[in-house]
Write an enzyme that holds these catalytic residues in place. Structure first.
Site, PDB file in Angstrom:
ATOM      1  N   ASP A  34       3.687 -26.481 -15.983  1.00  0.00           N
ATOM      2  CA  ASP A  34       4.933 -25.725 -16.178  1.00  0.00           C
ATOM      3  C   ASP A  34       5.951 -26.003 -15.082  1.00  0.00           C
ATOM      4  O   ASP A  34       6.939 -25.286 -14.934  1.00  0.00           O
ATOM      5  CB  ASP A  34       4.645 -24.219 -16.246  1.00  0.00           C
ATOM      6  CG  ASP A  34       4.031 -23.694 -14.952  1.00  0.00           C
ATOM      7  OD1 ASP A  34       3.742 -24.523 -14.046  1.00  0.00           O
ATOM      8  OD2 ASP A  34       3.851 -22.474 -14.832  1.00  0.00           O
ATOM      9  N   GLN A  35       5.709 -27.062 -14.272  1.00  0.00           N
ATOM     10  CA  GLN A  35       6.594 -27.547 -13.219  1.00  0.00           C
ATOM     11  C   GLN A  35       6.587 -26.689 -11.947  1.00  0.00           C
ATOM     12  O   GLN A  35       7.448 -26.850 -11.086  1.00  0.00           O
ATOM     13  CB  GLN A  35       8.038 -27.703 -13.730  1.00  0.00           C
ATOM     14  CG  GLN A  35       8.185 -28.736 -14.837  1.00  0.00           C
ATOM     15  CD  GLN A  35       7.624 -30.093 -14.424  1.00  0.00           C
ATOM     16  OE1 GLN A  35       8.058 -30.690 -13.436  1.00  0.00           O
ATOM     17  NE2 GLN A  35       6.646 -30.591 -15.168  1.00  0.00           N
ATOM     18  N   GLU A  36       5.638 -25.757 -11.831  1.00  0.00           N
ATOM     19  CA  GLU A  36       5.462 -25.084 -10.554  1.00  0.00           C
ATOM     20  C   GLU A  36       5.072 -26.111  -9.490  1.00  0.00           C
ATOM     21  O   GLU A  36       4.275 -27.015  -9.745  1.00  0.00           O
ATOM     22  CB  GLU A  36       4.365 -24.028 -10.646  1.00  0.00           C
ATOM     23  CG  GLU A  36       4.760 -22.760 -11.357  1.00  0.00           C
ATOM     24  CD  GLU A  36       3.663 -21.709 -11.300  1.00  0.00           C
ATOM     25  OE1 GLU A  36       2.667 -21.918 -10.569  1.00  0.00           O
ATOM     26  OE2 GLU A  36       3.795 -20.687 -12.005  1.00  0.00           O
ATOM     27  N   HIS A 127      28.506 -27.107   7.026  1.00  0.00           N
ATOM     28  CA  HIS A 127      29.830 -27.054   6.410  1.00  0.00           C
ATOM     29  C   HIS A 127      30.723 -26.017   7.087  1.00  0.00           C
ATOM     30  O   HIS A 127      31.936 -26.202   7.174  1.00  0.00           O
ATOM     31  CB  HIS A 127      29.687 -26.736   4.915  1.00  0.00           C
ATOM     32  CG  HIS A 127      30.975 -26.768   4.165  1.00  0.00           C
ATOM     33  ND1 HIS A 127      31.716 -27.921   4.011  1.00  0.00           N
ATOM     34  CD2 HIS A 127      31.676 -25.785   3.535  1.00  0.00           C
ATOM     35  CE1 HIS A 127      32.806 -27.658   3.307  1.00  0.00           C
ATOM     36  NE2 HIS A 127      32.802 -26.369   3.016  1.00  0.00           N
ATOM     37  N   LYS A 190      46.987 -31.074   0.543  1.00  0.00           N
ATOM     38  CA  LYS A 190      46.628 -31.149  -0.861  1.00  0.00           C
ATOM     39  C   LYS A 190      46.503 -29.754  -1.457  1.00  0.00           C
ATOM     40  O   LYS A 190      46.323 -28.765  -0.744  1.00  0.00           O
ATOM     41  CB  LYS A 190      45.312 -31.910  -1.057  1.00  0.00           C
ATOM     42  CG  LYS A 190      44.052 -31.129  -0.703  1.00  0.00           C
ATOM     43  CD  LYS A 190      42.822 -31.920  -1.037  1.00  0.00           C
ATOM     44  CE  LYS A 190      41.560 -31.085  -0.995  1.00  0.00           C
ATOM     45  NZ  LYS A 190      41.234 -30.545   0.298  1.00  0.00           N
ATOM     46  N   ARG A 192      44.252 -27.760  -4.284  1.00  0.00           N
ATOM     47  CA  ARG A 192      43.073 -27.817  -5.145  1.00  0.00           C
ATOM     48  C   ARG A 192      43.253 -26.837  -6.297  1.00  0.00           C
ATOM     49  O   ARG A 192      43.306 -25.622  -6.091  1.00  0.00           O
ATOM     50  CB  ARG A 192      41.797 -27.483  -4.359  1.00  0.00           C
ATOM     51  CG  ARG A 192      40.522 -27.721  -5.132  1.00  0.00           C
ATOM     52  CD  ARG A 192      39.300 -27.380  -4.292  1.00  0.00           C
ATOM     53  NE  ARG A 192      39.128 -28.250  -3.150  1.00  0.00           N
ATOM     54  CZ  ARG A 192      38.542 -29.430  -3.205  1.00  0.00           C
ATOM     55  NH1 ARG A 192      38.090 -29.896  -4.354  1.00  0.00           N
ATOM     56  NH2 ARG A 192      38.416 -30.168  -2.124  1.00  0.00           N
ATOM     57  N   GLY A 223      36.740 -37.153  -5.077  1.00  0.00           N
ATOM     58  CA  GLY A 223      38.118 -37.157  -5.545  1.00  0.00           C
ATOM     59  C   GLY A 223      39.118 -37.064  -4.413  1.00  0.00           C
ATOM     60  O   GLY A 223      40.134 -37.771  -4.391  1.00  0.00           O
ATOM     61  N   THR A 224      38.853 -36.202  -3.444  1.00  0.00           N
ATOM     62  CA  THR A 224      39.761 -36.025  -2.309  1.00  0.00           C
ATOM     63  C   THR A 224      39.906 -37.314  -1.523  1.00  0.00           C
ATOM     64  O   THR A 224      41.026 -37.743  -1.206  1.00  0.00           O
ATOM     65  CB  THR A 224      39.249 -34.903  -1.388  1.00  0.00           C
ATOM     66  OG1 THR A 224      39.293 -33.667  -2.096  1.00  0.00           O
ATOM     67  CG2 THR A 224      40.101 -34.789  -0.138  1.00  0.00           C
TER      68      THR A 224
END
Length: 309
Positions: A34-36, A127, A190, A192, A223-224
């Site tokens: 079950d992907q556990e 970030h 710019k 957004r 993109g930026t």
């Protein structure tokens, strides 16, 4: 000291171990039907100082869950301390409320990691610096900039470039980079319109007849960066290259970069570089030595911040 790796950062972990002069610890990651996710540590860690290297890049949820399960396995194996080495900290862009009833997921991830049992976080170019305050354990946030500066100086030799911030939010980063190079800076203004869609509006600064360097902490859809390169060349720049710490490169990013007017885009191996190896414009700068030295210093209880003095 023992070093283990998740599946998202195996290549980087091997390079780090090579720098330190140790072997990568044995782990086995498997999945039930079950992907556990199931993680088994293949060697004794009782009383050991342990480092687990795993970026929480795409698929972010699977890699984060694998990291959490690995940490839990090490804690239950009686490791003395566990440092999560997360070169790319996923969910970092969700560091504040952007609309009513929206989550602050970076804080949630910090709490989950601490609850799993980490004693310290070692990461690269968060970030937003305030994310360090989301953790109740020590956080060492390393910077890729010194490696970028060395690379740029070797590449440009005596040429003095123009350092360009792709948005107002990156001005501090661009100014610090420019100071190291003895260069001027310019700023892309710019607007957004919505997430992952940007429009270059104006360039603050003179880029005419200059070699330009775009500097950013990450490139997602790119993109930026690509639009910024177009704008700089339209205003008379000789060439444009880019430096980004985290090459997320989701969606149309690789096609955009390959078709863009960027001469080259340099990214670190904080995220597995194999996914973009076919894009000739993307070059990888390894952070293995920097992360390896930080791990050694943490293990020896020496200063990590002095790496950037």
């Amino acid at each position: 000291m023992k070093i283990f790796s998740g599946t998202a950062s195996t290549d980087l972990a091997k390079s780090i171990c090579s720098y330190i002069g140790t072997n990568l610890g044995q782990t086995q990651v498997s999945r039930f039907s079950d992907q556990e996710i199931f993680v088994e540590i293949g060697e004794n860690v009782r009383g050991q100082e342990v480092f687990v290297i795993q970026s929480t890049s795409a698929p972010a949820n699977e890699n984060l869950m694998e990291l959490l399960i690995t940490v839990d396995a090490l804690r239950r194996g009686s490791a003395k301390s566990i440092t999560a080495v997360v070169p790319y900290f996923g969910y970092a862009r969700q560091d504040r409320k952007t609309s009513p009833r929206s989550p602050i997921t970076a804080r949630l991830v910090a709490k989950i990691l601490a609850e799993a049992g980490i004693n310290r976080l070692l990461t690269l170019d968060l970030h937003a610096n305030q994310i360090q305050g989301f953790f109740d354990v020590p956080v060492d946030n390393l910077y890729a900039m010194p490696e970028f500066v060395r690379h740029a100086k070797a590449r440009l030799k005596t040429e003095i470039p123009l350092v360009v911030s792709p948005d107002v939010g990156g001005v501090v980063r661009a100014r610090a980079f420019a100071k190291k190079l003895g260069a001027d800076i310019a700023i892309i203004d710019k607007r957004r319109e919505r997430a992952n869609v940007s429009e270059v509006m104006n360039i603050i600064g003179d880029c005419g007849d200059r070699h330009c360097i775009l500097i950013d902490d990450m490139a997602d859809t790119a993109g930026t960066l690509c639009k910024a390169a177009d704008a700089l060349l339209e205003k008379g720049a000789k060439s444009v290259i880019g430096y980004v710490t985290h090459g997320v490169f989701s969606g149309p990013a690789l096609e955009r970069i390959e078709a863009s007017k960027l001469s080259s885009l340099f990214a670190t191996d904080s995220i597995n570089a194999s996914a973009h190896s076919d894009c000739e414009k993307i070059k990888v700068i390894t952070m293995a030595n920097l992360l390896g030295e930080a791990i050694v210093r943490i293990g020896d209880s020496r200063s990590v911040s002095s790496l950037f003095d």
